[in-house]
Design a protein around this motif. Structure first.
Motif, PDB file in Angstrom:
ATOM      1  N   PHE A  63      -6.560  18.334  -5.017  1.00 38.54           N
ATOM      2  CA  PHE A  63      -5.947  17.126  -4.459  1.00 38.54           C
ATOM      3  C   PHE A  63      -5.184  17.517  -3.214  1.00 38.54           C
ATOM      4  O   PHE A  63      -4.302  18.377  -3.245  1.00 38.54           O
ATOM      5  CB  PHE A  63      -5.004  16.505  -5.486  1.00 38.54           C
ATOM      6  N   THR A  64      -5.534  16.886  -2.078  1.00 39.18           N
ATOM      7  CA  THR A  64      -4.898  17.229  -0.805  1.00 39.18           C
ATOM      8  C   THR A  64      -4.468  15.951  -0.101  1.00 39.18           C
ATOM      9  O   THR A  64      -5.248  15.337   0.621  1.00 39.18           O
ATOM     10  CB  THR A  64      -5.869  18.027   0.088  1.00 39.18           C
ATOM     11  N   PRO A  65      -3.234  15.511  -0.308  1.00 42.31           N
ATOM     12  CA  PRO A  65      -2.793  14.248   0.293  1.00 42.31           C
ATOM     13  C   PRO A  65      -2.672  14.340   1.814  1.00 42.31           C
ATOM     14  O   PRO A  65      -2.590  15.431   2.381  1.00 42.31           O
ATOM     15  CB  PRO A  65      -1.427  14.030  -0.357  1.00 42.31           C
ATOM     16  N   ALA A  66      -2.664  13.181   2.433  1.00 41.49           N
ATOM     17  CA  ALA A  66      -2.514  13.109   3.890  1.00 41.49           C
ATOM     18  C   ALA A  66      -1.722  11.860   4.238  1.00 41.49           C
ATOM     19  O   ALA A  66      -1.697  10.889   3.469  1.00 41.49           O
ATOM     20  CB  ALA A  66      -3.880  13.080   4.574  1.00 41.49           C
ATOM     21  N   THR A  67      -1.078  11.892   5.373  1.00 42.29           N
ATOM     22  CA  THR A  67      -0.402  10.703   5.869  1.00 42.29           C
ATOM     23  C   THR A  67      -1.436   9.753   6.440  1.00 42.29           C
ATOM     24  O   THR A  67      -2.487  10.163   6.932  1.00 42.29           O
ATOM     25  CB  THR A  67       0.614  11.059   6.960  1.00 42.29           C
ATOM     26  N   LYS A  68      -1.145   8.446   6.344  1.00 40.43           N
ATOM     27  CA  LYS A  68      -2.032   7.431   6.880  1.00 40.43           C
ATOM     28  C   LYS A  68      -1.728   7.223   8.359  1.00 40.43           C
ATOM     29  O   LYS A  68      -0.580   7.146   8.755  1.00 40.43           O
ATOM     30  CB  LYS A  68      -1.854   6.107   6.134  1.00 40.43           C
TER      31      LYS A  68
ATOM     32  N   VAL B 209       0.838  -1.198   0.000  1.00 41.89           N
ATOM     33  CA  VAL B 209       0.000   0.000   0.000  1.00 41.89           C
ATOM     34  C   VAL B 209       0.879   1.256   0.000  1.00 41.89           C
ATOM     35  O   VAL B 209       1.833   1.367   0.768  1.00 41.89           O
ATOM     36  CB  VAL B 209      -0.939   0.006   1.218  1.00 41.89           C
ATOM     37  N   VAL B 210       0.547   2.195  -0.872  1.00 46.44           N
ATOM     38  CA  VAL B 210       1.218   3.489  -0.872  1.00 46.44           C
ATOM     39  C   VAL B 210       0.820   4.214   0.414  1.00 46.44           C
ATOM     40  O   VAL B 210      -0.372   4.378   0.692  1.00 46.44           O
ATOM     41  CB  VAL B 210       0.805   4.324  -2.102  1.00 46.44           C
ATOM     42  N   PRO B 211       1.786   4.648   1.227  1.00 47.27           N
ATOM     43  CA  PRO B 211       1.465   5.179   2.557  1.00 47.27           C
ATOM     44  C   PRO B 211       0.961   6.617   2.537  1.00 47.27           C
ATOM     45  O   PRO B 211       1.390   7.470   3.320  1.00 47.27           O
ATOM     46  CB  PRO B 211       2.812   5.076   3.282  1.00 47.27           C
ATOM     47  N   ILE B 212       0.027   6.892   1.656  1.00 51.32           N
ATOM     48  CA  ILE B 212      -0.547   8.227   1.513  1.00 51.32           C
ATOM     49  C   ILE B 212      -2.051   8.087   1.305  1.00 51.32           C
ATOM     50  O   ILE B 212      -2.506   7.263   0.514  1.00 51.32           O
ATOM     51  CB  ILE B 212       0.058   8.983   0.307  1.00 51.32           C
ATOM     52  N   GLU B 213      -2.836   8.875   2.026  1.00 56.71           N
ATOM     53  CA  GLU B 213      -4.263   9.000   1.742  1.00 56.71           C
ATOM     54  C   GLU B 213      -4.416  10.003   0.605  1.00 56.71           C
ATOM     55  O   GLU B 213      -3.956  11.140   0.709  1.00 56.71           O
ATOM     56  CB  GLU B 213      -5.021   9.501   2.978  1.00 56.71           C
ATOM     57  N   CYS B 214      -5.039   9.578  -0.477  1.00 55.35           N
ATOM     58  CA  CYS B 214      -5.211  10.443  -1.647  1.00 55.35           C
ATOM     59  C   CYS B 214      -6.604  11.069  -1.588  1.00 55.35           C
ATOM     60  O   CYS B 214      -7.604  10.406  -1.862  1.00 55.35           O
ATOM     61  CB  CYS B 214      -5.020   9.636  -2.925  1.00 55.35           C
ATOM     62  N   VAL B 215      -6.657  12.337  -1.217  1.00 59.30           N
ATOM     63  CA  VAL B 215      -7.919  13.015  -0.930  1.00 59.30           C
ATOM     64  C   VAL B 215      -8.257  13.997  -2.051  1.00 59.30           C
ATOM     65  O   VAL B 215      -7.412  14.782  -2.479  1.00 59.30           O
ATOM     66  CB  VAL B 215      -7.840  13.769   0.413  1.00 59.30           C
ATOM     67  N   ALA B 216      -9.505  13.931  -2.496  1.00 61.88           N
ATOM     68  CA  ALA B 216     -10.029  14.916  -3.437  1.00 61.88           C
ATOM     69  C   ALA B 216     -11.109  15.722  -2.729  1.00 61.88           C
ATOM     70  O   ALA B 216     -11.963  15.159  -2.040  1.00 61.88           O
ATOM     71  CB  ALA B 216     -10.602  14.242  -4.675  1.00 61.88           C
ATOM     72  N   ARG B 217     -11.064  17.026  -2.897  1.00 62.01           N
ATOM     73  CA  ARG B 217     -12.047  17.912  -2.270  1.00 62.01           C
ATOM     74  C   ARG B 217     -12.728  18.755  -3.337  1.00 62.01           C
ATOM     75  O   ARG B 217     -12.052  19.400  -4.153  1.00 62.01           O
ATOM     76  CB  ARG B 217     -11.385  18.846  -1.247  1.00 62.01           C
ATOM     77  N   GLY B 218     -14.046  18.760  -3.293  1.00 60.75           N
ATOM     78  CA  GLY B 218     -14.807  19.617  -4.191  1.00 60.75           C
ATOM     79  C   GLY B 218     -15.539  20.717  -3.461  1.00 60.75           C
ATOM     80  O   GLY B 218     -16.063  21.642  -4.085  1.00 60.75           O
ATOM     81  N   TYR B 219     -15.575  20.600  -2.123  1.00 61.93           N
ATOM     82  CA  TYR B 219     -16.260  21.576  -1.284  1.00 61.93           C
ATOM     83  C   TYR B 219     -15.380  21.876  -0.073  1.00 61.93           C
ATOM     84  O   TYR B 219     -14.510  21.082   0.294  1.00 61.93           O
ATOM     85  CB  TYR B 219     -17.616  21.044  -0.823  1.00 61.93           C
ATOM     86  N   LEU B 220     -15.630  22.990   0.556  1.00 62.47           N
ATOM     87  CA  LEU B 220     -14.801  23.442   1.663  1.00 62.47           C
ATOM     88  C   LEU B 220     -15.430  22.991   2.981  1.00 62.47           C
ATOM     89  O   LEU B 220     -16.410  23.577   3.451  1.00 62.47           O
ATOM     90  CB  LEU B 220     -14.678  24.967   1.615  1.00 62.47           C
ATOM     91  N   ALA B 221     -14.869  21.938   3.564  1.00 61.46           N
ATOM     92  CA  ALA B 221     -15.437  21.376   4.787  1.00 61.46           C
ATOM     93  C   ALA B 221     -14.341  20.709   5.603  1.00 61.46           C
ATOM     94  O   ALA B 221     -13.219  20.512   5.132  1.00 61.46           O
ATOM     95  CB  ALA B 221     -16.522  20.355   4.442  1.00 61.46           C
ATOM     96  N   GLY B 222     -14.670  20.372   6.841  1.00 60.93           N
ATOM     97  CA  GLY B 222     -13.750  19.619   7.691  1.00 60.93           C
ATOM     98  C   GLY B 222     -12.445  20.358   7.951  1.00 60.93           C
ATOM     99  O   GLY B 222     -12.425  21.572   8.190  1.00 60.93           O
ATOM    100  N   SER B 223     -11.347  19.606   7.885  1.00 61.38           N
ATOM    101  CA  SER B 223     -10.031  20.200   8.149  1.00 61.38           C
ATOM    102  C   SER B 223      -9.664  21.245   7.100  1.00 61.38           C
ATOM    103  O   SER B 223      -8.913  22.183   7.376  1.00 61.38           O
ATOM    104  CB  SER B 223      -8.957  19.109   8.193  1.00 61.38           C
TER     105      SER B 223
END
Length: 304
Positions: A159-164, A114-128
């Motif tokens: 695209f906003t990556p994150a650590t797992k 597993v690639v040790p990165i959470e691959c996050v896509a955001r279309g709206y401004l919410a959460g963190s």
């Protein structure tokens, strides 16, 4: 929305005689050499704790929704996924295994690195993302236009990556940091895939009355081939909002465990000690939200 009467029992922990799984917050993973059995339990987590009360059928909803998206992406020839079979009996299970308890919530999958990165896509401004934007006008270091409100639709998905993190929160990181950790070429490939998958899903979900505010994907490698792994576009890995109730400038109602978070936040729990059991009405309300997301997306009644 379909309700089960009586409501089925929840599966908090899976059990296969003689085998010890790796237990995550929600999933149990059993190692069978070059294959794994991934079991989506009914556990629910909030505020970095796994709660003592499970949500009946949650694992089956997550598995079926993921498989639905995997099938769509395979048909679109975007990226292959890790599945070998949806039938746990495809594995050499030990005698005494309760296969019925695993059915509908399990996937036999290739064992991927597993690639040790959470691959996050955001279309709206919410959460963190909303929290960072209020302070810095950015999300993961990406500058955004001034004057956006909470839950606002972004000019274009980002695209906003994150650590797992196995425990606690994932940590948002700049794209440059991701490149330093897994390489520029792979990072650019994953960014492109993530945004393409998100756009495909976003357009489809809107036809079903659901806005996908954001979502995260995980990818892995098997013999050099890049695969989509874990889950895809479920109420656990995404923010699903009802389109007919969307109002920017405030938090949105959602088809996920926010109902649980809201109840916990309004209780006297200190978030430092083990959390309290969930009341029956909160369990039922949470289950109904997961089931409604399933029924809207798949266009069919949920059956256990």
């Amino acid at each position: 929305m379909t309700e089960q009467t009586p409501r089925p029992a929840a599966l908090a922990d899976s059990h296969i005689p003689g085998l010890t799984p790796r237990r995550g917050k929600v999933r149990d993973v059993y190692d069978f050499g070059d294959r794994v059995l991934i079991v989506a339990t009914d556990r629910v987590s909030a505020f970095d704790w796994v709660l003592p009360t499970a949500i009946p059928d949650k694992g089956r909803v997550l598995t079926r929704v993921s498989n639905f998206w995997f099938d769509r992406f395979a048909a679109e020839r975007v990226v292959p996924d890790h599945r070998i079979s949806d039938d746990p009996a495809a594995l050499p299970l030990p005698d005494g295994t309760d296969v019925a308890a695993l059915a509908g919530r399990s996937v036999v999958a290739k064992k991927a690195t597993v690639v040790p990165i959470e691959c996050v896509a955001r279309g709206y401004l919410a959460g963190s993302g909303w929290k960072e934007y209020r302070t810095d006008g950015t999300v993961c270091g990406l500058p955004l236009p001034a004057g956006l409100t909470e839950s606002a639709r972004l000019p274009e998905p980002i695209f906003t990556p994150a650590t797992k993190a196995e425990e606690g929160h994932d940590e948002n990181i700049p794209f440059a940091t991701m490149c330093g950790r897994v390489g520029t070429e792979l990072s650019e490939t994953l960014r492109g895939l993530t945004l393409r998958l998100y756009e495909s899903a976003r357009v489809f979900a809107e036809t079903k009355g659901i806005l996908i505010a954001d979502t995260k994907f995980e990818f892995g490698l098997v013999d050099g081939e890049l695969l989509l792994v874990d889950e895809a576009l479920t109420p656990d890995s995404s923010r699903f909002w009802p389109a007919d109730d969307y109002r920017p400038g405030r938090p949105q109602p959602s088809f996920d465990k926010q109902y649980v978070r809201d109840w916990l936040a309004g209780s006297d729990w200190d978030k430092q000690s083990p959390p309290p059991p969930l009341p029956d009405d909160v369990v039922a309300g949470t289950r109904s939200r997961y089931v409604e997301a399933y029924e809207r997306l798949l266009g069919q009644p949920f059956q256990t």
